[in-house]
Scaffold this active site. Structure first.
Site, PDB file in Angstrom:
ATOM      1  N   ASP A   1      54.572  32.132  61.401  1.00 41.44           N
ATOM      2  CA  ASP A   1      53.523  31.126  61.282  1.00 41.44           C
ATOM      3  C   ASP A   1      52.227  31.883  61.021  1.00 41.44           C
ATOM      4  O   ASP A   1      52.140  33.097  61.254  1.00 41.44           O
ATOM      5  CB  ASP A   1      53.438  30.255  62.549  1.00 41.44           C
ATOM      6  CG  ASP A   1      52.642  28.968  62.286  1.00 41.44           C
ATOM      7  OD1 ASP A   1      51.997  28.876  61.223  1.00 41.44           O
ATOM      8  OD2 ASP A   1      52.645  28.071  63.145  1.00 41.44           O
TER       9      ASP A   1
HETATM   10  C1  BGC Z   1      50.558  25.914  61.151  1.00 37.74           C
HETATM   11  C2  BGC Z   1      51.738  25.760  60.222  1.00 37.74           C
HETATM   12  C3  BGC Z   1      51.263  25.733  58.798  1.00 37.74           C
HETATM   13  C4  BGC Z   1      50.479  27.006  58.518  1.00 37.74           C
HETATM   14  C5  BGC Z   1      49.980  27.109  57.088  1.00 37.74           C
HETATM   15  C6  BGC Z   1      49.646  27.069  60.757  1.00 37.74           C
HETATM   16  O1  BGC Z   1      48.445  26.988  61.453  1.00 37.74           O
HETATM   17  O2  BGC Z   1      51.010  26.101  62.467  1.00 37.74           O
HETATM   18  O3  BGC Z   1      52.439  24.592  60.530  1.00 37.74           O
HETATM   19  O4  BGC Z   1      52.350  25.608  57.938  1.00 37.74           O
HETATM   20  O5  BGC Z   1      49.361  27.042  59.379  1.00 37.74           O
HETATM   21  O6  BGC Z   1      48.956  26.220  56.844  1.00 37.74           O
END
Ligand code: BGC
Length: 781
Positions: A286
């Site tokens: 993530d």
């Molecule tokens: C989130 C993800 C997301 C990623 C990219 C993160 O802060 O937890 O769900 O896909 O950002 O935007």
């Protein structure tokens, strides 16, 4: 591997003249891997940020890009959020463009920038919880197809969806991005979304693996979950998706599981995900938060997002210091290459304009079918489209299409509830409309931290949820509105987002102004023998028990996406008969939910429930707890009314290879066409292990049935589906005994019962994995 991909790889290798030879399978990707330098391998494992003219093409607002190796014809690919539609920026932008050869392959050194003049708006679908509330797998598939098509048109290779964490506690800020409190409903609906997207040649990212069930403390929280609860509740949806729909990628969550960060957790990512479930795609981190690089590579968490140059240096160092093996490094590089070479970019992507009008209709279809009718006294709904409506609530005039954070979608417009009703002919009280429009206008100005942002941001990420007007001194206005209109419609709005959890007061519980509004409006209208309808434009659970008696009808519209007002109006007018069912329980009090004893408070910065959370409620999540404990609820899981009624007959169960098939005849015995959700719950015998009173094990939805029309619905589950996890012996166990099958209107209401007997237990042995560091005082029955 598909033939086309095979050809692409051959061409990739021959055109770059670096590699030669024929390619057949995964092994062939390893052949490429083996020819890469350490520097190149490390580069492939780290994403790249921002505009970089080495990139094959850039889509503004994408969440990240992989790094290209242009000299070898390895393009960069685009990854974009997210769960309810693509999140990219609708701006004219400089994009880097690479020329392609006749095989559709990027030609090294041809990268140049070009002005992209189109405004890339995307279709905003209803919240994920709303999609789950349709209980309609074909709609999830359709939504996936639309999202996949838009991704392909705009040049996005991987959509960072679906988010399938379990809705454990209603205060989790990201619940609106998740499906349900039930893993089976979650897994089956998300699988269809994945299939719909991937059929367009676009990859998905199953996230957040696993137990990202709170926002507060999520980056370091150790989720202490029993092996049984982990397997049966928190992992089950992931298992279903991995086995049934083969997502290209899985995104590791931020938190820890069994004392180890998920992204560096070999038991989770290697033993369970790959060895036990057979996942053969790429795992990525993530965003933004970093974990030790050797831990990531050794756990085969391949792609670091969004990526920084010093991580590349870290990888090279870790290899040289022998903190990671050559094999672990190569496996990760293989995983990244596999995804890159399968991507639409590698297949010679060309920009095209999606059919946003058609896609908006799909979004509205999902929204209409997701709406849950909680109450409809004296068949008040549907209401005639020439009714005069006193429309109350700030969110009626500035409706909430979706949540904030990475699930935001930059849509071209939002149809507010007031507009949707007016477009269908309803007459909205003009005085109230003026009051609310003025008030919302002032509030927007007050809440604007950045007034100069472009309009597309104002209706998306920066759209405010306007607090309710205090009507305590508005007796005269309310009185007048009751005299001048046929009925009142009150809208309660509730948004939420990725950055924080929700709070109990003024959020889960109604604010004082909202309570006053319901109280005063219903009192005044009822005094004049006029009815009151409440529409819930909400992200998830709110408290309903204290005020529901004051409304004559209650409809949950969820966060219904960009066609919000049109969808609400279609249901109110009866153009669409509501057929949504609750994918989450609405409790009477927050404290009735067992996880309320182990959930952080907003603003917490350390300690119990922040650094670690004990999931003491164990498997007793949502209706599993309420149906077994008999603690009353406001509205049970699976609940939802219709404008017609359905009769069930001829229910049968038959043994099939490896499982059971239920069949039942469903007849529309009312006077309007409608769809019915068939819910099959299993009640397992309490021998070696105690089981919830009921557990959802199959569901389906009828076609639109005309009055008197009957459909035979057949639903299946396997023996493995109904087994429970015996953590003492590390095995799934289908115990012997009588299994009761309940075809229910909800988790609380049986329509008909069947049963079958297992005479010989069946077990599926697995490795003893992911035991919690410590877990005390587990809830038992
Ligand atoms: C989130 C993800 C997301 C990623 C990219 C993160 O802060 O937890 O769900 O896909 O950002 O935007």
């Amino acid at each position: 591997m598909h033939f086309k991909q095979f050809i692409v790889i051959i061409c990739l290798l021959t055109t770059t003249a670096v590699f030669a030879g024929s390619l057949t399978s995964d092994d062939d990707i390893y052949k490429i891997v083996n020819k890469l330098t350490l520097e190149q391998k490390a580069r492939l494992l780290v994403g790249t940020v921002g505009v970089n003219d080495e990139l094959s093409h850039i889509v503004a607002g994408a969440a990240g890009w992989t790094y290209p190796i242009n000299s070898l014809g390895i393009p960069s690919i685009n990854l974009a959020d997210g769960p309810v539609g693509l999140r990219i920026d609708p701006v004219s932008t400089e994009i880097a463009k690479t020329e392609y050869d006749t095989n559709g392959l990027p030609i090294a050194g041809t990268s140049k920038t070009a002005k992209q003049e189109k405004l890339n708006y995307c279709t905003c679908f209803p919240s994920t919880t709303a999609l789950a509330a349709t209980w309609n797998k074909s709609l999830a598939h359709l939504q996936g197809e639309v999202m996949g098509t838009e991704a392909k048109d705009y040049g996005i290779d991987i959509i960072l969806t679906p988010g399938i964490n379990i809705i454990r506690n209603p205060l989790c800020g990201r619940n609106f991005e998740y499906y349900s409190e039930d893993p089976y409903l979650t897994g089956k609906m998300a699988s269809e979304l994945i299939k719909g997207i991937q059929q367009q040649g676009i990859g998905t990212s199953l996230k957040h693996f696993v137990a990202n069930n709170q926002q507060t403390g999520k980056k370091y929280n150790d989720a202490r979950i029993s092996q049984r609860a982990l397997r049966e509740i928190y992992l089950k949806g992931f298992e279903i998706c991995v086995k049934e729909s083969h997502p290209w990628t899985v995104m590791g969550s931020y938190n820890k599981i069994a004392g180890e960060f998920t992204q560096t957790n070999k038991q989770l990512l290697i033993e369970l995900l790959r060895n036990e479930w057979g996942f053969d795609g790429m795992v990525l981190t993530d965003w933004t938060v970093r974990r030790p690089i050797s831990g990531l590579i050794n756990a085969r968490c391949a792609l670091n997002m969004p990526g920084e140059k010093d991580i590349v240096d870290g990888i090279i160092k870790a290899v040289k210091n022998k903190e990671v093996t050559e094999k672990a490094l190569n496996d990760c590089v293989h995983d990244v290459l596999k995804v890159v070479l399968n991507s639409v970019t590698a297949h010679g992507w060309k920009y095209s304009t999606p059919d946003l009008k058609a896609n908006a209709i799909a979004s509205q279809d999902v929204a209409e079918e997701s709406m849950v009718l909680l109450k409809n006294n004296e068949k008040l709904l549907p209401i005639n489209t020439n009714s005069k409506i006193a429309l109350y609530g700030t969110s009626a005039y500035q409706s909430i299409a979706g949540g904030t954070g990475s699930s935001n979608v930059n849509k071209a417009y939002i149809v507010d509830i007031s507009t949707g009703l007016e477009n269908d002919g309803y007459k909205i009280d003009g005085k109230l409309k003026d009051i609310y429009k003025d008030y919302n206008g002032i509030q927007n100005k007050l809440l604007d931290t950045n007034a100069d942002i472009p309009d597309w941001q104002k209706i998306s990420y920066h759209r405010h949820v306007i607090p309710e007007i205090d009507l305590s001194k508005a007796d005269y206005t309310i009185q007048q509105s009751a005299t001048n209109n046929d009925l009142a419609v009150i809208v309660i709005g509730r948004g939420s987002g990725e950055t924080s959890d929700r709070q109990l007061e003024d959020d889960l519980n109604l604010s004082r102004a909202e309570k006053t509004m319901i109280e005063k409006v219903s009192q005044t209208f009822h005094d004049q023998n006029k009815k009151v309808i409440v529409i819930l434009n909400i992200c998830g659970v709110i408290e309903t028990a204290s005020w529901r008696d004051k409304a004559d009808a209650i409809l949950i519209a969820w966060l219904p996406g960009q066609e919000c007002g049109h969808a609400v109006s279609a249901v109110l007018s009866g153009k669409t008969n509501p057929s949504g069912r609750l994918p989450i329980t609405f409790p009477i009090h927050y404290i009735d939910i067992p996880s309320s004893k182990n959930y952080p408070y907003l603003g917490q910065t350390s300690g119990r429930n922040f650094d670690y959370t004990e999931y003491q409620e164990d498997i007793w999540v949502g209706y599993r707890f309420f149906s077994t404990s008999k603690v009353p609820v406001s509205y049970p899981f699976g609940f939802g009314l219709s404008y017609t009624t359905f009769d069930y007959s001829n229910a049968k169960i038959k043994k099939i290879q490896g499982g059971y098939e239920i069949s039942v005849d469903v007849t529309n015995n009312g006077s309007r066409s409608g769809k019915e959700v068939i819910q099959v719950y299993v009640s397992a015998p309490n021998n070696a292990m105690i089981h919830p009173e009921v557990e959802l094990k199959a569901f389906g939805k009828t076609n639109l049935l005309k009055p008197n029309e009957t459909q035979t619905v057949k639903l299946r589950f396997t023996n493995y589906d109904i087994a429970s996890f015996d953590e003492v012996n590390s095995q799934w166990l289908l115990d012997k005994g009588i299994y009761n099958i309940i075809i229910g209107r909800s988790s609380d209401e049986a329509i008909t019962k069947l049963s079958f007997k297992i005479t010989k237990p069946q077990v599926w042995k697995v490795k003893n994995l992911l035991a919690p560091v410590k877990l005390v005082n587990k809830l038992t029955f």
